[in-house]
Write a protein that holds these residues in place. Sequence first.
Motif, mmCIF file in Angstrom:
data_model
loop_
_atom_site.group_PDB
_atom_site.id
_atom_site.type_symbol
_atom_site.label_atom_id
_atom_site.label_comp_id
_atom_site.label_asym_id
_atom_site.label_seq_id
_atom_site.Cartn_x
_atom_site.Cartn_y
_atom_site.Cartn_z
ATOM 1 N N GLY A 1 -12.122 13.836 5.544
ATOM 2 C CA GLY A 1 -13.352 13.970 6.403
ATOM 3 C C GLY A 1 -13.997 15.123 6.056
ATOM 4 N N LEU A 2 -13.632 16.154 5.202
ATOM 5 C CA LEU A 2 -14.141 17.543 5.176
ATOM 6 C C LEU A 2 -15.571 17.284 4.625
ATOM 7 C CD1 LEU A 2 -10.945 19.339 3.846
ATOM 8 C CD2 LEU A 2 -12.362 19.658 5.927
ATOM 9 N N PRO A 3 -16.626 18.310 4.611
ATOM 10 C CA PRO A 3 -17.507 18.091 4.289
ATOM 11 C C PRO A 3 -17.492 18.089 2.683
ATOM 12 C CG PRO A 3 -17.629 19.772 5.979
ATOM 13 C CD PRO A 3 -16.261 19.356 5.845
ATOM 14 N N GLU A 4 -18.664 17.586 2.115
ATOM 15 C CA GLU A 4 -18.600 17.586 0.450
ATOM 16 C C GLU A 4 -18.348 18.890 -0.216
ATOM 17 O OE1 GLU A 4 -21.833 16.574 -2.810
ATOM 18 O OE2 GLU A 4 -21.953 15.322 -1.011
ATOM 19 N N THR A 5 -18.970 19.895 0.441
ATOM 20 C CA THR A 5 -18.772 21.030 -0.322
ATOM 21 C C THR A 5 -17.363 21.806 -0.449
ATOM 22 O OG1 THR A 5 -21.066 21.733 0.131
ATOM 23 C CG2 THR A 5 -19.815 23.671 -0.294
ATOM 24 N N VAL A 6 -16.799 21.672 0.932
ATOM 25 C CA VAL A 6 -15.427 22.124 1.024
ATOM 26 C C VAL A 6 -14.299 21.293 0.404
ATOM 27 C CG1 VAL A 6 -13.311 22.459 2.709
ATOM 28 C CG2 VAL A 6 -15.814 22.929 3.472
ATOM 29 N N ALA A 7 -14.935 20.032 0.072
ATOM 30 C CA ALA A 7 -13.828 18.959 -0.736
ATOM 31 C C ALA A 7 -14.212 19.433 -2.099
ATOM 32 C CB ALA A 7 -14.238 17.625 -0.543
ATOM 33 N N ALA A 8 -15.162 19.650 -2.355
ATOM 34 C CA ALA A 8 -15.527 19.878 -3.936
ATOM 35 C C ALA A 8 -14.976 21.447 -4.294
ATOM 36 C CB ALA A 8 -17.095 20.087 -4.264
ATOM 37 N N TYR A 9 -14.938 22.354 -3.253
ATOM 38 C CA TYR A 9 -14.049 23.595 -3.597
ATOM 39 C C TYR A 9 -12.744 23.414 -3.733
ATOM 40 C CZ TYR A 9 -12.047 28.035 -2.584
ATOM 41 O OH TYR A 9 -11.152 29.263 -2.672
ATOM 42 N N PHE B 1 -13.783 28.418 6.203
ATOM 43 C CA PHE B 1 -15.125 28.221 5.707
ATOM 44 C C PHE B 1 -16.275 28.315 6.709
ATOM 45 C CE2 PHE B 1 -12.125 26.071 2.723
ATOM 46 C CZ PHE B 1 -12.629 26.468 1.813
ATOM 47 N N THR B 2 -17.454 28.915 6.227
ATOM 48 C CA THR B 2 -18.525 29.078 6.950
ATOM 49 C C THR B 2 -19.674 28.547 6.200
ATOM 50 O OG1 THR B 2 -18.106 30.445 8.643
ATOM 51 C CG2 THR B 2 -20.362 29.994 8.354
ATOM 52 N N LEU B 3 -20.187 27.258 6.291
ATOM 53 C CA LEU B 3 -21.271 26.627 5.460
ATOM 54 C C LEU B 3 -22.735 27.069 5.948
ATOM 55 C CD1 LEU B 3 -19.656 23.090 5.110
ATOM 56 C CD2 LEU B 3 -19.300 25.224 3.739
ATOM 57 N N ARG C 1 -10.707 21.322 16.617
ATOM 58 C CA ARG C 1 -10.465 19.906 16.338
ATOM 59 C C ARG C 1 -9.828 19.731 14.934
ATOM 60 N NH1 ARG C 1 -13.676 16.638 13.597
ATOM 61 N NH2 ARG C 1 -15.797 17.142 13.547
ATOM 62 N N ALA C 2 -8.647 19.026 14.983
ATOM 63 C CA ALA C 2 -8.086 18.845 13.578
ATOM 64 C C ALA C 2 -8.947 17.616 12.964
ATOM 65 C CB ALA C 2 -6.649 17.948 14.047
ATOM 66 N N VAL C 3 -8.934 17.613 11.485
ATOM 67 C CA VAL C 3 -9.948 16.962 10.736
ATOM 68 C C VAL C 3 -9.114 16.511 9.675
ATOM 69 C CG1 VAL C 3 -11.592 17.348 9.122
ATOM 70 C CG2 VAL C 3 -11.806 18.426 11.077
ATOM 71 N N ASP C 4 -9.353 15.256 9.357
ATOM 72 C CA ASP C 4 -8.702 14.364 8.319
ATOM 73 C C ASP C 4 -8.893 15.147 6.971
ATOM 74 O OD1 ASP C 4 -6.549 12.384 7.502
ATOM 75 O OD2 ASP C 4 -8.797 11.652 6.273
ATOM 76 N N SER D 1 -11.663 21.712 12.312
ATOM 77 C CA SER D 1 -13.238 22.269 12.460
ATOM 78 C C SER D 1 -13.266 22.978 13.611
ATOM 79 C CB SER D 1 -14.180 20.792 12.601
ATOM 80 O OG SER D 1 -15.419 21.367 12.878
ATOM 81 N N ALA D 2 -14.249 23.831 13.644
ATOM 82 C CA ALA D 2 -14.637 24.955 14.675
ATOM 83 C C ALA D 2 -15.990 24.828 14.715
ATOM 84 C CB ALA D 2 -14.177 26.233 14.740
ATOM 85 N N GLY D 3 -16.733 23.743 14.627
ATOM 86 C CA GLY D 3 -18.130 23.217 14.798
ATOM 87 C C GLY D 3 -18.542 23.034 13.544
ATOM 88 N N ARG D 4 -19.864 22.260 13.439
ATOM 89 C CA ARG D 4 -20.349 21.627 12.528
ATOM 90 C C ARG D 4 -20.310 22.295 11.098
ATOM 91 N NH1 ARG D 4 -26.768 20.501 11.918
ATOM 92 N NH2 ARG D 4 -26.480 22.289 10.931
ATOM 93 N N ASP D 5 -20.469 23.540 11.194
ATOM 94 C CA ASP D 5 -20.566 24.077 9.835
ATOM 95 C C ASP D 5 -19.342 25.291 9.560
ATOM 96 O OD1 ASP D 5 -22.674 23.028 8.969
ATOM 97 O OD2 ASP D 5 -23.909 24.402 9.952
ATOM 98 N N ARG D 6 -18.235 25.014 10.433
ATOM 99 C CA ARG D 6 -17.240 25.945 10.401
ATOM 100 C C ARG D 6 -16.024 25.078 10.173
ATOM 101 N NH1 ARG D 6 -17.311 29.562 15.089
ATOM 102 N NH2 ARG D 6 -15.498 30.412 14.102
ATOM 103 N N TYR D 7 -15.017 25.141 9.120
ATOM 104 C CA TYR D 7 -13.743 24.415 9.006
ATOM 105 C C TYR D 7 -12.583 25.384 8.254
ATOM 106 C CZ TYR D 7 -16.858 20.515 8.984
ATOM 107 O OH TYR D 7 -17.813 19.713 9.629
#
Length: 117
Positions: free
Chosen positions: A11-19, A103-105, A5-8, A76-82
């Motif tokens: 709205g990315l997780p903090e770790t991905v945004a920090a990267y 990314f896999t978190l 699903r598309a993600v704004d 996103s492809a799930g809670r920890d996959r972006y």
Amino acid sequence: MTDTRAVDLDGLPETVAAYLAVHNTGDPEREAALFTADATVVDDGGTHVGIDAVTSWIRRAEAAFTYTATPVGAESAGRDRYTVVLHLEGDFPGGEIDLRHHFTLRDGRIADLVIEP
């Protein structure tokens, strides 16, 4: 088949945004700190396993070319996959390219990163 699903970008997780924020700063230690100790990065035909190898990969990538990376889309492809598409412009052959960063978190850090066109 994995549902995505598309993600704004906001709205990315903090770790991905920090990267994404630190990726253009030229600070390999700050960037590497976002990865797990046993992280795996696949990029440009190479696989880098463990934080020391990931840190070396970051240093080599930053030293090889000067470029900017601008996020242009995410899903996103799930809670920890972006997946984030970054548009790169710089002094590398061709001068610009869009790269998908998968990314896999795990535990709030990047456990796996696969980069591909």
